[in-house]
Design a protein around this motif. Structure first.
Motif, PDB file in Angstrom:
ATOM      1  N   PRO A  10     -23.365  -3.201  46.411  1.00  0.00           N
ATOM      2  CA  PRO A  10     -23.689  -2.476  47.639  1.00  0.00           C
ATOM      3  C   PRO A  10     -23.870  -0.974  47.438  1.00  0.00           C
ATOM      4  CG  PRO A  10     -21.351  -2.926  47.576  1.00  0.00           C
ATOM      5  CD  PRO A  10     -21.945  -3.600  46.364  1.00  0.00           C
ATOM      6  N   ILE A  11     -23.486  -0.459  46.268  1.00  0.00           N
ATOM      7  CA  ILE A  11     -23.623   0.974  45.978  1.00  0.00           C
ATOM      8  C   ILE A  11     -24.866   1.225  45.136  1.00  0.00           C
ATOM      9  CG2 ILE A  11     -22.527   2.998  44.946  1.00  0.00           C
ATOM     10  CD1 ILE A  11     -19.826   1.560  45.343  1.00  0.00           C
ATOM     11  N   CYS A  12     -24.888   0.634  43.961  1.00  0.00           N
ATOM     12  CA  CYS A  12     -26.028   0.781  43.041  1.00  0.00           C
ATOM     13  C   CYS A  12     -27.006  -0.354  43.336  1.00  0.00           C
ATOM     14  CB  CYS A  12     -25.545   0.748  41.601  1.00  0.00           C
ATOM     15  SG  CYS A  12     -24.245   1.942  41.272  1.00  0.00           S
ATOM     16  N   THR A  13     -27.777  -0.157  44.359  1.00  0.00           N
ATOM     17  CA  THR A  13     -28.636  -1.201  44.912  1.00  0.00           C
ATOM     18  C   THR A  13     -29.951  -1.313  44.139  1.00  0.00           C
ATOM     19  OG1 THR A  13     -29.625   0.400  46.413  1.00  0.00           O
ATOM     20  CG2 THR A  13     -27.650  -0.775  47.200  1.00  0.00           C
ATOM     21  N   GLU A  14     -30.815  -2.166  44.657  1.00  0.00           N
ATOM     22  CA  GLU A  14     -32.146  -2.327  44.072  1.00  0.00           C
ATOM     23  C   GLU A  14     -32.905  -1.007  44.067  1.00  0.00           C
ATOM     24  OE1 GLU A  14     -35.325  -4.604  42.350  1.00  0.00           O
ATOM     25  OE2 GLU A  14     -33.211  -5.090  42.691  1.00  0.00           O
ATOM     26  N   ALA A  15     -32.640  -0.164  45.050  1.00  0.00           N
ATOM     27  CA  ALA A  15     -33.316   1.144  45.107  1.00  0.00           C
ATOM     28  C   ALA A  15     -32.950   1.996  43.893  1.00  0.00           C
ATOM     29  CB  ALA A  15     -32.947   1.869  46.394  1.00  0.00           C
ATOM     30  N   VAL A  16     -31.697   1.952  43.479  1.00  0.00           N
ATOM     31  CA  VAL A  16     -31.284   2.696  42.282  1.00  0.00           C
ATOM     32  C   VAL A  16     -31.972   2.117  41.050  1.00  0.00           C
ATOM     33  CG1 VAL A  16     -29.348   3.389  40.827  1.00  0.00           C
ATOM     34  CG2 VAL A  16     -29.058   3.271  43.311  1.00  0.00           C
ATOM     35  N   LEU A  17     -31.976   0.806  40.936  1.00  0.00           N
ATOM     36  CA  LEU A  17     -32.635   0.169  39.794  1.00  0.00           C
ATOM     37  C   LEU A  17     -34.107   0.548  39.730  1.00  0.00           C
ATOM     38  CD1 LEU A  17     -32.726  -1.777  37.415  1.00  0.00           C
ATOM     39  CD2 LEU A  17     -33.014  -3.655  39.050  1.00  0.00           C
ATOM     40  N   ARG A  18     -34.794   0.511  40.858  1.00  0.00           N
ATOM     41  CA  ARG A  18     -36.220   0.882  40.860  1.00  0.00           C
ATOM     42  C   ARG A  18     -36.411   2.327  40.402  1.00  0.00           C
ATOM     43  NH1 ARG A  18     -36.425  -2.000  45.881  1.00  0.00           N
ATOM     44  NH2 ARG A  18     -36.386  -0.011  47.008  1.00  0.00           N
ATOM     45  N   ALA A  19     -35.506   3.221  40.819  1.00  0.00           N
ATOM     46  CA  ALA A  19     -35.612   4.626  40.417  1.00  0.00           C
ATOM     47  C   ALA A  19     -35.382   4.789  38.918  1.00  0.00           C
ATOM     48  CB  ALA A  19     -34.612   5.464  41.206  1.00  0.00           C
ATOM     49  N   VAL A  20     -34.433   4.021  38.361  1.00  0.00           N
ATOM     50  CA  VAL A  20     -34.198   4.071  36.917  1.00  0.00           C
ATOM     51  C   VAL A  20     -35.418   3.538  36.169  1.00  0.00           C
ATOM     52  CG1 VAL A  20     -32.788   3.165  35.029  1.00  0.00           C
ATOM     53  CG2 VAL A  20     -31.688   3.931  37.149  1.00  0.00           C
ATOM     54  N   LEU A  21     -35.977   2.442  36.664  1.00  0.00           N
ATOM     55  CA  LEU A  21     -37.151   1.861  36.004  1.00  0.00           C
ATOM     56  C   LEU A  21     -38.392   2.744  36.162  1.00  0.00           C
ATOM     57  CD1 LEU A  21     -36.675  -1.914  36.878  1.00  0.00           C
ATOM     58  CD2 LEU A  21     -36.363  -0.809  34.640  1.00  0.00           C
ATOM     59  N   ALA A  22     -38.441   3.550  37.204  1.00  0.00           N
ATOM     60  CA  ALA A  22     -39.538   4.508  37.334  1.00  0.00           C
ATOM     61  C   ALA A  22     -39.471   5.545  36.221  1.00  0.00           C
ATOM     62  CB  ALA A  22     -39.483   5.184  38.701  1.00  0.00           C
TER      63      ALA A  22
END
Length: 295
Positions: free
Chosen positions: A247-259
């Protein structure tokens, strides 16, 4: 101060407290095959190296080292410290020197993955004191702007942080801590007791507002830029293990890392929350073993 549980007391006896950077740091290690790369584990906030305890039973062959960051677990908890990721990275470098030049596989979670980005940056700068073979990073707010912080985390980062830290008690902490586990792998009573005992050892729960300082660093240039650039530019093999119900490091964080790093190898961990290594140890350690075997 809460007494250590019997399980944590056994963990304490299995390790040592070593003087690093003028402080006593808890370290536990296991010898392994000198022909295999050693594994160095970095833990998250607000827990400790105890999160990685299953490594000693589930990882075959490799030399293993885990340690508690300054202010966490069984390490010293100075009251007047500025708990920067750079200080924690300094400790990680000191611990890694015991590998005598052998290339190291870095395994990190949560705050530990943020410390790892500082180590990657130092490697890019040519200033890292040990050789990195590869890095496997689990859920972390490595692009903190995209993270969904808990209310308690937001309050600890606010001007009310010192008050909240002083008021922290077992029910309030465990209610917040339990909320980041997945519904199918909830926080168990034993795990709750162990985590609370480690947090409150030497009154560490009164430092929660200081220990979370790194979250400010993650959104403040130039350090934030330095760590984002390290994710993008580090030339070594970097892999991600991502629990999908965090709930903290969500899919949005993953997408930003992959960007930042589009070609990073990614293993998704469906059905798991913020602490995948506690929720489903076998799945996580199978991934770690596979990653290490390719280094």
């Amino acid at each position: 101060m809460t007494r250590l549980t019997s399980r944590v007391a056994d963990w304490q006896r299995a390790g040592t407290r070593e003087t690093i950077g003028g402080h006593r740091i808890f370290v536990r290690e296991r010898d392994g095959d000198p022909n295999l790369p050693p594994l160095l584990f970095l833990h998250g906030y607000p827990s400790s190296s105890y999160d990685w305890r299953e490594a000693f039973d589930r990882i075959a062959g490799h030399r293993l080292v885990v340690f508690d960051f300054l202010g966490f677990g069984l390490s010293d908890k100075p009251r007047d410290e500025l708990y920067s990721l750079r200080i924690q990275a300094d400790i990680a470098e000191e611990v890694a020197r015991r590998f005598d030049g052998a290339p190291v596989v870095l395994i990190a979670h949560d705050m530990g993955s943020s410390v790892a980005t500082e180590l990657l940056a130092r490697d890019i700068d040519g200033k890292l004191s040990f050789t990195l073979a590869s890095a496997l990073l689990f859920n972390a707010s490595m692009v903190r702007e995209q993270a969904s912080l808990l209310i308690t985390q937001k309050l600890l980062l606010s001007r009310f942080g010192p008050v909240l830290a002083r008021l922290t008690n077992k029910p309030t902490f465990l209610r917040s801590f339990a909320s980041i586990f997945s519904p199918s792998h909830p926080l168990t009573p034993d795990e709750a007791a162990d985590q609370w005992a480690l947090l409150t050892h030497n009154d560490g729960h009164r430092l929660l507002d200081k220990l979370i300082h790194y979250n400010r660093e993650r959104v403040t240039p130039p350090t934030s830029d330095r760590w984002h650039n390290a994710l993008r530019d580090w030339p070594g093999r970097l892999e991600l293990g991502w629990a999908e119900l965090d709930p903290i490091c969500t899919e949005a964080v993953l997408r930003a890392v992959l960007a930042l790093r589009p070609h990073a190898a990614l293993t998704r961990l469906p059905g798991l929350g913020h602490y995948p290594q506690l929720e489903d140890p076998q799945r996580v350690y199978d991934l770690i073993q596979r990653h290490a075997s390719q280094s």
